[in-house]
Design a protein around this motif. Structure first.
Motif, PDB file in Angstrom:
ATOM      1  N   ILE A 158      26.418   5.238 -86.937  1.00  0.00           N
ATOM      2  CA  ILE A 158      25.794   4.653 -88.127  1.00  0.00           C
ATOM      3  C   ILE A 158      26.724   3.595 -88.709  1.00  0.00           C
ATOM      4  N   GLN A 159      26.206   2.385 -88.915  1.00  0.00           N
ATOM      5  CA  GLN A 159      26.966   1.280 -89.466  1.00  0.00           C
ATOM      6  C   GLN A 159      26.505   0.905 -90.866  1.00  0.00           C
ATOM      7  N   LYS A 160      25.246   1.211 -91.204  1.00  0.00           N
ATOM      8  CA  LYS A 160      24.687   0.854 -92.501  1.00  0.00           C
ATOM      9  C   LYS A 160      24.217   2.113 -93.221  1.00  0.00           C
ATOM     10  N   SER A 161      24.135   2.020 -94.527  1.00  0.00           N
ATOM     11  CA  SER A 161      23.821   3.196 -95.337  1.00  0.00           C
ATOM     12  C   SER A 161      22.375   3.653 -95.189  1.00  0.00           C
ATOM     13  N   ASN A 162      21.488   2.792 -94.644  1.00  0.00           N
ATOM     14  CA  ASN A 162      20.072   3.157 -94.528  1.00  0.00           C
ATOM     15  C   ASN A 162      19.694   3.589 -93.117  1.00  0.00           C
ATOM     16  N   GLU A 163      20.664   3.884 -92.283  1.00  0.00           N
ATOM     17  CA  GLU A 163      20.383   4.180 -90.882  1.00  0.00           C
ATOM     18  C   GLU A 163      20.403   5.683 -90.611  1.00  0.00           C
ATOM     19  N   LEU A 164      19.701   6.046 -89.532  1.00  0.00           N
ATOM     20  CA  LEU A 164      19.650   7.421 -89.049  1.00  0.00           C
ATOM     21  C   LEU A 164      20.198   7.470 -87.635  1.00  0.00           C
ATOM     22  N   LEU A 165      20.928   8.523 -87.313  1.00  0.00           N
ATOM     23  CA  LEU A 165      21.341   8.798 -85.938  1.00  0.00           C
ATOM     24  C   LEU A 165      20.420   9.888 -85.407  1.00  0.00           C
ATOM     25  N   ILE A 166      19.682   9.561 -84.347  1.00  0.00           N
ATOM     26  CA  ILE A 166      18.655  10.453 -83.819  1.00  0.00           C
ATOM     27  C   ILE A 166      19.021  10.879 -82.408  1.00  0.00           C
ATOM     28  N   GLN A 167      18.935  12.175 -82.178  1.00  0.00           N
ATOM     29  CA  GLN A 167      19.077  12.703 -80.823  1.00  0.00           C
ATOM     30  C   GLN A 167      17.699  12.683 -80.171  1.00  0.00           C
ATOM     31  N   VAL A 168      17.539  11.864 -79.154  1.00  0.00           N
ATOM     32  CA  VAL A 168      16.234  11.654 -78.522  1.00  0.00           C
ATOM     33  C   VAL A 168      15.925  12.831 -77.605  1.00  0.00           C
ATOM     34  N   ARG A 169      14.764  13.398 -77.781  1.00  0.00           N
ATOM     35  CA  ARG A 169      14.296  14.488 -76.916  1.00  0.00           C
ATOM     36  C   ARG A 169      13.371  13.966 -75.814  1.00  0.00           C
ATOM     37  N   ALA A 170      12.525  12.992 -76.142  1.00  0.00           N
ATOM     38  CA  ALA A 170      11.590  12.456 -75.151  1.00  0.00           C
ATOM     39  C   ALA A 170      11.215  11.035 -75.545  1.00  0.00           C
ATOM     40  N   ALA A 171      10.914  10.216 -74.543  1.00  0.00           N
ATOM     41  CA  ALA A 171      10.480   8.832 -74.758  1.00  0.00           C
ATOM     42  C   ALA A 171       9.369   8.522 -73.778  1.00  0.00           C
ATOM     43  N   SER A 172       8.425   7.705 -74.195  1.00  0.00           N
ATOM     44  CA  SER A 172       7.325   7.346 -73.297  1.00  0.00           C
ATOM     45  C   SER A 172       7.640   6.055 -72.553  1.00  0.00           C
ATOM     46  N   LEU A 250      20.190   7.432 -80.677  1.00  0.00           N
ATOM     47  CA  LEU A 250      19.641   6.170 -81.149  1.00  0.00           C
ATOM     48  C   LEU A 250      19.933   6.029 -82.635  1.00  0.00           C
ATOM     49  N   VAL A 251      20.374   4.850 -83.046  1.00  0.00           N
ATOM     50  CA  VAL A 251      20.566   4.533 -84.459  1.00  0.00           C
ATOM     51  C   VAL A 251      19.489   3.541 -84.876  1.00  0.00           C
ATOM     52  N   ILE A 252      18.789   3.847 -85.981  1.00  0.00           N
ATOM     53  CA  ILE A 252      17.663   3.005 -86.390  1.00  0.00           C
ATOM     54  C   ILE A 252      17.493   3.102 -87.898  1.00  0.00           C
ATOM     55  N   PRO A 253      17.015   2.037 -88.548  1.00  0.00           N
ATOM     56  CA  PRO A 253      16.806   2.092 -90.002  1.00  0.00           C
ATOM     57  C   PRO A 253      15.766   3.135 -90.398  1.00  0.00           C
ATOM     58  N   GLU A 254      15.931   3.665 -91.588  1.00  0.00           N
ATOM     59  CA  GLU A 254      15.032   4.697 -92.105  1.00  0.00           C
ATOM     60  C   GLU A 254      13.591   4.208 -92.197  1.00  0.00           C
ATOM     61  N   CYS A 255      13.400   2.917 -92.498  1.00  0.00           N
ATOM     62  CA  CYS A 255      12.059   2.385 -92.713  1.00  0.00           C
ATOM     63  C   CYS A 255      11.215   2.354 -91.452  1.00  0.00           C
ATOM     64  N   GLN A 256      11.796   2.592 -90.285  1.00  0.00           N
ATOM     65  CA  GLN A 256      11.045   2.555 -89.032  1.00  0.00           C
ATOM     66  C   GLN A 256      10.768   3.936 -88.455  1.00  0.00           C
ATOM     67  N   VAL A 257      11.035   4.972 -89.218  1.00  0.00           N
ATOM     68  CA  VAL A 257      10.940   6.334 -88.706  1.00  0.00           C
ATOM     69  C   VAL A 257       9.932   7.118 -89.540  1.00  0.00           C
ATOM     70  N   ALA A 258       9.235   8.030 -88.880  1.00  0.00           N
ATOM     71  CA  ALA A 258       8.308   8.947 -89.560  1.00  0.00           C
ATOM     72  C   ALA A 258       8.493  10.339 -88.985  1.00  0.00           C
ATOM     73  N   LYS A 259       8.160  11.345 -89.773  1.00  0.00           N
ATOM     74  CA  LYS A 259       8.232  12.712 -89.279  1.00  0.00           C
ATOM     75  C   LYS A 259       7.122  12.954 -88.274  1.00  0.00           C
ATOM     76  N   ARG A 260       7.472  13.628 -87.196  1.00  0.00           N
ATOM     77  CA  ARG A 260       6.548  13.788 -86.075  1.00  0.00           C
ATOM     78  C   ARG A 260       5.538  14.902 -86.353  1.00  0.00           C
ATOM     79  N   PRO A 261       4.431  14.938 -85.574  1.00  0.00           N
ATOM     80  CA  PRO A 261       3.481  16.048 -85.685  1.00  0.00           C
ATOM     81  C   PRO A 261       4.137  17.370 -85.297  1.00  0.00           C
ATOM     82  N   ARG A 262       3.825  18.414 -86.031  1.00  0.00           N
ATOM     83  CA  ARG A 262       4.457  19.709 -85.796  1.00  0.00           C
ATOM     84  C   ARG A 262       3.659  20.598 -84.857  1.00  0.00           C
ATOM     85  N   LEU A 263       2.389  20.262 -84.601  1.00  0.00           N
ATOM     86  CA  LEU A 263       1.552  21.132 -83.778  1.00  0.00           C
ATOM     87  C   LEU A 263       1.658  20.834 -82.286  1.00  0.00           C
TER      88      LEU A 263
END
Length: 486
Positions: A158-172, A250-263
């Motif tokens: 993380i380099q900026k205060s608005n970023e998230l560090l995400i551990q990727v589980r799957a990608a399409s 993956l590091v990405i700004p908060e504004c580009q992320v949403a909580k995933r479906p839980r079902l």
């Protein structure tokens, strides 16, 4: 002041006595050492070359002894009177320096010492320990052959205060990833991923990480992040010119992320962001269908078994429209299960003649599958009907030479500067405008309400990326192709 001088004098005198004792102990140690050297010299006297050795040792001992005597003489001849020293120092200061200047000097020394001490305590040297991760990258724009999986990619931080560090589980894996292997959007990738106010400061032109979307878990957050916390399960999408998502972290700004479906699973969630945003944008912004209302509209989804097609069928049907789709014969059961009212099979017969047997449409969406001339499809539109293609558009900028490419780069940089000055969002360039977290949130709500189904055809391990890319280009594939990292 006199009391302070008196205490300093006592301490200095005690230090002088201690130094004298230390000097005497050192003298005794040297005497013992000289005696030992003399004994060794006597032992070597009868050996071969003994005379030369003993002469060398004697000369060395004499030299050291004379040097020690001189040092002792200078030490004991040194007369230091602390009280007289401080008196001279005080006379010098008070005769040439005012009390105000002396006060400022002492205050500055105190403040500087305290500040330096605190800086030294809090100073954090950058860690040179580099963590590595697995990533799928394109080394050269020569096609799928230029893609490989590496295990020593540098893990982002993380380099900026608005970023998230995400551990990727799957990608399409999407069709645009295969096009990127041939250099798709390389001009925008070079321009939009450099500079202090742009998407990613850690970008290099090549290699480029593949992947347009993913699902994973938040493992670290910036200081100003308010909508997410460590442990949240999220999903996201990025435009084709941005750094990709096929990496373990993956590091990405908060504004580009949403909580995933839980079902649904992480793999199913990863099939939605990019294709879902393209489908939602095509319906709401590019066609004559209003969001949430497709009643009375006949819609043709050409390529209903593609990732985007599977989502389009469900959205139009859920919004009340009449859905006709065209797909491979083996995909007909899937498209009907997703809600298609009529199915036109891709078979050896002329597809144009098959279309003539059906009424015209208010909207036609081309999502891939069997190639067809768009003019053939447009002939089957009603007046004022809309035709939308969700396939990656052709970019003239990728084939410009040096001269026209330089002009193009200058124009883009000027526009970027103007947008930055007015606070515009850089992520909305080209296909970036089709990716919106509001769409991701709507898709999540539909999935959690069991009103939108995910369709995953096959899942591959990262080292099978070439097979995955070939599979996503196979017209017989149904739904999404997934890369599993965990």
């Amino acid at each position: 002041m006199d009391e302070l001088l008196f205490r300093l004098s006592n301490q200095l005198e005690a230090l002088q006595v201690q130094a004298s004792v230390t000097a005497q102990q050192g003298q005794q140690w040297c005497a013992v050492w000289f005696a030992e050297v003399q004994r060794l010299s006597q032992d070597l006297y009868n050996e071969q070359y003994g005379h030369q050795v003993i002469d060398f040792v004697k000369n060395l001992g004499s030299y050291l002894e004379s040097g020690w005597e001189q040092l002792q003489f200078h030490y004991y001849s040194l007369q230091f009177n602390p009280r007289e020293f401080y008196q001279h120092l005080g006379n010098l200061c008070f005769s040439d320096v005012t009390r105000r200047e002396l006060a400022f000097c002492i205050t500055g020394l105190i403040i500087g010492s305290v500040a330096g001490y605190n800086i030294g305590l809090n100073w954090q040297r950058p860690s040179h320990h580099m963590h590595h991760m697995k990533a799928i990258i394109c080394h050269h724009y020569i096609g799928i052959e230029g893609v490989s999986t590496i295990d020593d990619a540098e893990m982002p931080t993380i380099q900026k205060s608005n970023e998230l560090l995400i551990q990727v589980r799957a990608a399409s894996v999407n069709v645009v990833d295969a096009k990127i292997c041939w250099g798709y959007s390389k001009a925008y990738r070079r321009l939009l991923n450099s500079g202090s106010f742009l998407y990613c400061q850690r970008y290099k032109e090549l290699p480029v990480t593949l992947g347009r979307d993913c699902s994973g878990v938040v493992v670290d957050i910036g200081q100003s992040v308010i909508n997410f916390d460590i442990g949240d399960e999220v999903y996201l999408a990025v435009p084709p010119w941005a750094s990709g998502t096929m990496a373990e972290y993956l590091v990405i700004p908060e504004c580009q992320v949403a909580k995933r479906p839980r079902l649904v699973t992480f793999e199913a969630s990863a099939s939605l962001p990019y294709s879902g945003c393209l489908a939602w944008d095509a319906l709401v912004n590019k066609s004559n269908i209003q969001e949430g209302n497709a009643r009375g509209k006949r819609v043709l989804v050409y390529g209903g078994s593609t990732p985007v097609g599977c989502i389009l069928i469900q959205l139009v049907k859920f919004w009340g429209g009449h859905v006709v789709t065209a797909c491979k014969p083996h995909a007909i059961p899937v498209t009907r299960a997703l809600g298609a009212d009529e199915v036109i099979p891709f078979n050896e017969s002329n597809i144009e003649k098959e279309l003539e047997l059906h009424d015209k449409y208010h909207a036609i969406f081309y999502t891939g599958g069997q190639p067809i001339d768009e003019f053939i499809l447009k002939k089957h539109l009603l007046p004022y009907g809309s035709y939308v293609s969700t396939m990656p558009e052709y970019l003239t900028s990728d084939s410009l030479g040096f001269f026209f490419g330089s002009i193009f780069s200058g124009c883009v940089r000027i526009k970027l500067m103007v947008q930055y000055m007015f606070g515009c969002n850089i992520h909305h360039w080209k296909e970036g405008s089709k990716i919106n977290t509001a769409y991701l949130q709507s898709l999540r709500d539909l999935v959690d309400a069991d009103q939108l189904q995910t369709v995953v055809d096959r899942a591959f391990a990262p080292h099978n990326i070439e097979q995955a890319l070939h599979h996503v280009l196979d017209p017989n594939a149904i739904g999404s192709t997934i890369i599993k990292f965990q």
